[in-house]
Write an enzyme that holds these catalytic residues in place. Structure first.
Site, mmCIF file in Angstrom:
data_model
loop_
_atom_site.group_PDB
_atom_site.id
_atom_site.type_symbol
_atom_site.label_atom_id
_atom_site.label_comp_id
_atom_site.label_asym_id
_atom_site.label_seq_id
_atom_site.Cartn_x
_atom_site.Cartn_y
_atom_site.Cartn_z
ATOM 1 N N HIS A 71 1.746 9.500 -0.100
ATOM 2 C CA HIS A 71 1.692 8.705 1.128
ATOM 3 C C HIS A 71 1.114 7.317 0.873
ATOM 4 O O HIS A 71 1.569 6.334 1.463
ATOM 5 C CB HIS A 71 0.847 9.447 2.167
ATOM 6 C CG HIS A 71 0.715 8.720 3.469
ATOM 7 N ND1 HIS A 71 1.795 8.218 4.162
ATOM 8 C CD2 HIS A 71 -0.388 8.403 4.199
ATOM 9 C CE1 HIS A 71 1.371 7.631 5.278
ATOM 10 N NE2 HIS A 71 0.064 7.725 5.316
ATOM 11 N N ASP B 172 5.478 3.406 4.203
ATOM 12 C CA ASP B 172 5.497 4.858 4.402
ATOM 13 C C ASP B 172 5.103 5.300 5.805
ATOM 14 O O ASP B 172 4.248 6.174 5.978
ATOM 15 C CB ASP B 172 4.624 5.574 3.375
ATOM 16 C CG ASP B 172 5.117 7.004 3.139
ATOM 17 O OD1 ASP B 172 6.340 7.157 2.941
ATOM 18 O OD2 ASP B 172 4.308 7.936 3.156
ATOM 19 N N SER C 222 1.021 2.869 7.071
ATOM 20 C CA SER C 222 0.814 3.921 8.064
ATOM 21 C C SER C 222 0.418 3.300 9.409
ATOM 22 O O SER C 222 1.200 2.551 9.990
ATOM 23 C CB SER C 222 -0.245 4.906 7.551
ATOM 24 O OG SER C 222 -0.230 6.093 8.311
#
Length: 402
Positions: free
Chosen positions: A360, A229, A203
């Site tokens: 996630h 991700d 992220s």
């Protein structure tokens, strides 16, 4: 039954010996033997935390396996936190003495062995270096010489700033912190040179490692970088709903165990072992008011990081494709790909792998599969495995005709 059959049965019964009935003995014979107690090993690494796993599981005889569990990372029923010492050999507090106002960066390290690679991990916003603890352990199971370095970004975990300094989470600052932490670790560990490095970021951390790769400050030590991700288009779209999501999170928890339970029940982290390892570093005990029944608060105020969100992600796709080094993108769904990355993937500019069963936090939900992908990525980019032909000039010096 005929009279003849009745007479025969009566004669047979009369010939049998008569045994007395002992009620106490009958109860003892009917009792089920106590089954051995089984301790559920809830960790992929031997540790003192394993003793906290659930006990009393019924174990059938070896030939039956009636209640055998599927192989893999066990979920476990315990909410007991797992200490960082289960996965790392040491923790570091890195401070540049030449720059007194620089942060004291907290990091976890397991050193590489010999010429083994160093996987440098950077977590996402609101997380910590322990986010990569379990996947790092899985990497070392496959590459025994590999080292794992995972830091807490400023404003996260146990990294501290100079007193009175505001938390600057701009992309340039975070990338500079990561580079400084790598160099300070080299000095601390007295490495003659940097080992081969694979950057891994999740992220926000994906944007940080991409920026560091783009700047080229690691030189030839960098083998490649992996982003977990996060892509520019979907990240920017998600920012519109981030404040709504944050408003639904609990402001605190009664205990660390309650915090771990919330992460697993809400499926924020879908692997209980990962949650028991990483969640405790996300919380700190602090009573905002007298008699606070939920004293365990978030270490990082994610809402306060909003001014930096666009800085992290705008232009990320172009940087990811342009930076030098091998490139790996791990996603939880192909719908996260934007146009630029879709075209780049069709042109073979990077490796893509999708784990639709993960959330996630791919590396925490599926640490084993993530580790396999990262190890394969390292091996494809490992220069030490290349055998180059001799130079023509060297052959001529040896008198070899070419």
């Amino acid at each position: 039954m005929s009279d003849l059959q009745k007479a025969w049965a009566k004669n047979r019964l009369a010939a049998l010996p008569i045994e007395s009935f002992d009620e106490q003995e009958e109860e003892e014979n009917d009792a089920v033997a106590e089954l051995p107690e089984h301790i559920d090993d809830d960790s992929s690494s031997a540790s003192s935390a394993s003793s906290a796993s659930s006990t009393g599981t019924v174990v059938p005889s070896p030939g039956q396996n009636l209640f055998a569990r599927p192989q893999g990372v066990p979920r476990g029923r315990s909410l007991q936190p797992i200490p960082w010492t289960t996965y790392f050999e040491r923790e570091l507090f890195l401070h540049d003495k030449a720059s007194p106002e620089s942060p004291t960066i907290h990091a976890y390290l397991t050193s590489p062995v010999g010429k083994g690679p160093l996987f440098v991990m950077h977590h996402g916003g609101g997380s910590s270096g322990l986010s990569f603890a379990v996947v790092g352990d899985q990497i070392r199971k496959r590459v025994s010489t590999a080292g794992i370095f995972s830091l807490d970004a400023r404003g996260h975990g146990s990294t501290t700033l100079h007193e009175g300094e505001d938390v600057d989470l701009s992309l340039a600052t975070l990338a500079n912190d990561l580079f400084a932490a790598i160099q300070l670790t080299r000095q601390e560990m007295k490495w003659a040179e940097l080992p081969p490095i694979v950057l891994v970021g999740h992220s926000m951390g994906g944007a940080v490692v991409t920026e560091l790769a783009r700047l080229g400050r690691l030189g030839t030590a960098l083998l490649g970088y992996a982003v977990l991700d996060v892509v520019e288009g979907s990240a920017i779209d998600a920012l519109q709903h981030m404040q709504t999501y944050l408003s639904t999170r609990p402001t605190g928890f009664q205990s660390l165990e309650m915090g771990i339970e919330w992460h697993t029940r809400s499926r924020t982290i879908r692997n209980s072992v990962s949650a028991r390892t990483s969640v405790p570093s996300l919380l700190t005990q602090r009573e905002d008011k007298p008699g606070d029944t939920r004293p365990w608060k978030w270490r990082t105020d994610l809402a306060a990081t909003q001014p930096y969100w666009e800085d992290w992600f705008v232009g990320l796709s172009a940087k990811f494709l342009a930076a030098k080094g091998g490139k790996l993108l791990l996603l939880a769904g192909t719908d996260r790909l934007d146009t630029e990355l879709t075209i780049g993937q069709m042109q073979g500019k990077y490796n893509l792998q999708v784990f639709p069963e993960a959330g996630h936090f791919i590396h925490e939900d599926l640490p084993e599969k993530t580790a396999i992908s990262l190890v394969d990525f390292y091996r494809r980019n490992d220069r030490s495995a290349l055998v180059l032909p001799p130079k023509v000039s060297d052959l001529l010096k040896k008198g070899v005709k070419v």
